[in-house]
Design an enzyme around this catalytic site. Structure first.
Site, PDB file in Angstrom:
ATOM      1  N   ASP A 108       0.840  -1.192   0.000  1.00  0.00           N
ATOM      2  CA  ASP A 108       0.000   0.000   0.000  1.00  0.00           C
ATOM      3  C   ASP A 108       0.881   1.250   0.000  1.00  0.00           C
ATOM      4  O   ASP A 108       2.105   1.155   0.086  1.00  0.00           O
ATOM      5  CB  ASP A 108      -0.903   0.005   1.236  1.00  0.00           C
ATOM      6  CG  ASP A 108      -0.097  -0.043   2.524  1.00  0.00           C
ATOM      7  OD1 ASP A 108       0.270   1.031   3.028  1.00  0.00           O
ATOM      8  OD2 ASP A 108       0.187  -1.154   3.022  1.00  0.00           O
TER       9      ASP A 108
ATOM     10  N   ASP B  72       0.694   3.581   2.441  1.00  0.00           N
ATOM     11  CA  ASP B  72       0.499   4.135   3.773  1.00  0.00           C
ATOM     12  C   ASP B  72      -0.676   5.111   3.686  1.00  0.00           C
ATOM     13  O   ASP B  72      -1.695   4.779   3.077  1.00  0.00           O
ATOM     14  CB  ASP B  72       1.795   4.769   4.293  1.00  0.00           C
ATOM     15  CG  ASP B  72       1.826   4.869   5.815  1.00  0.00           C
ATOM     16  OD1 ASP B  72       1.559   3.826   6.467  1.00  0.00           O
ATOM     17  OD2 ASP B  72       2.111   5.935   6.348  1.00  0.00           O
TER      18      ASP B  72
END
Length: 292
Positions: A210, A212
């Site tokens: 991802d 973050d």
């Protein structure tokens, strides 16, 4: 020359190794407590391997409850020479996208609830972690990833946070913009520091799941998306591991970067002042220097 034994610490989504010959789960006891799980031993393409699921099979340990000292001690006790750490992480860089891998070479340690050293009062030691990963081992992981067709980045700074919660938006922006971190995770510290104290070569393979929470187009971390990306990353990680035996070989010379001699001048406590009980616990980690 010494016999190679590759030790793989599997992070989120990686709970075993495919293709091991004569696989056997064996309990390894450690004086530093209970490791995350038994260790899976076997051979892959003629090279000895040992696999330890960092969170335990079934993912039962949080990043803070993992007994990092016991895990590293158990691997050293079992004869491991080279440790490959595989872990999930978030990215602070647009070009380091979910699904990419990063061969980490630096860390910022923001953890605070973990035992970070094998040494203590009664046997004091200070090792250098200026360069906390082994370039030789990192190069092998990078080559293996490239050969497997994985989009991999060579070099990067890993911000280790305590967790288990993900970052706030303010923290994410600070780590990215002010501190210059490239990825963020919860498990490579104090693991890398302990591997250095145990004189083990250590490489970190970070699997990006991802962005973050800093990325304006992606919003906050979505756990469902992380899990989906984890499954694909786990398959990629296993393809890297499958290529390492050929790259590292069944035997190895001393580490050219001195990882396996990190304690040579590190212990400061005079022999007659050392705590016998602590010295006994250090038999696997530091026996090379304590017993001479």
């Amino acid at each position: 020359m010494m016999e190679t034994m590759i030790g793989v610490i599997g992070g989120s989504g990686v709970y075993d190794i495919d293709g091991l010959e004569n696989p056997q789960w064996i309990q390894i006891d450690s004086p530093f407590g209970t490791p995350s799980d038994d260790i899976l031993f076997g051979q892959l393409n003629g090279v000895k391997m040992a696999f330890l699921p960092r969170h335990g099979r079934g993912h039962v340990q949080t990043p803070s409850t993992v007994n990092y000292r016991a895990n590293i001690d158990a691997l050293k006790r079992a004869g491991v020479t080279d440790v490959i750490s595989v872990s999930a992480c978030g990215s602070f860089r647009e070009e380091m996208a979910p699904g990419d891998f990063v061969i980490v070479d630096q860390f910022i340690d923001r953890t605070f609830a973990r035992e970070k050293s094998f040494f203590d009062a009664g046997c004091v030691a200070h090792v250098s972690v200026a360069h906390p990963t082994c370039p030789r081992l990192g190069d092998a992981c990078y080559t293996a990833a490239k050969d497997a067709g994985i989009n991999v980045h060579k070099g990067g700074t890993y911000l280790a946070m305590e967790g288990p919660q993900f970052s706030t938006l303010a923290e994410s922006k600070m780590y990215r913009e002010s501190w210059g971190a490239d990825v963020i995770g919860m498990t490579n510290m104090p693991e890398a520091k302990l591997a250095r104290e145990a004189e083990l070569c250590y490489a970190s393979v970070a699997m990006i799941t991802d962005y973050d929470s800093w990325h304006p187009d992606h919003g906050e971390v979505d756990v469902t998306q992380i899990i989906e990306t984890l499954m694909g990353n786990a398959t990629k990680a296993k393809s890297i591991v499958a290529r390492l035996p050929e790259l590292l070989g069944a035997t190895r010379k001393d580490c050219p970067h001195g990882c396996d001699r990190a304690l040579e001048y590190a212990i400061l406590t005079q022999p007659d002042m050392r705590d016998p009980a602590l010295v006994a616990k250090l038999d696997a980690v530091a026996g090379r220097v304590l017993n001479r």
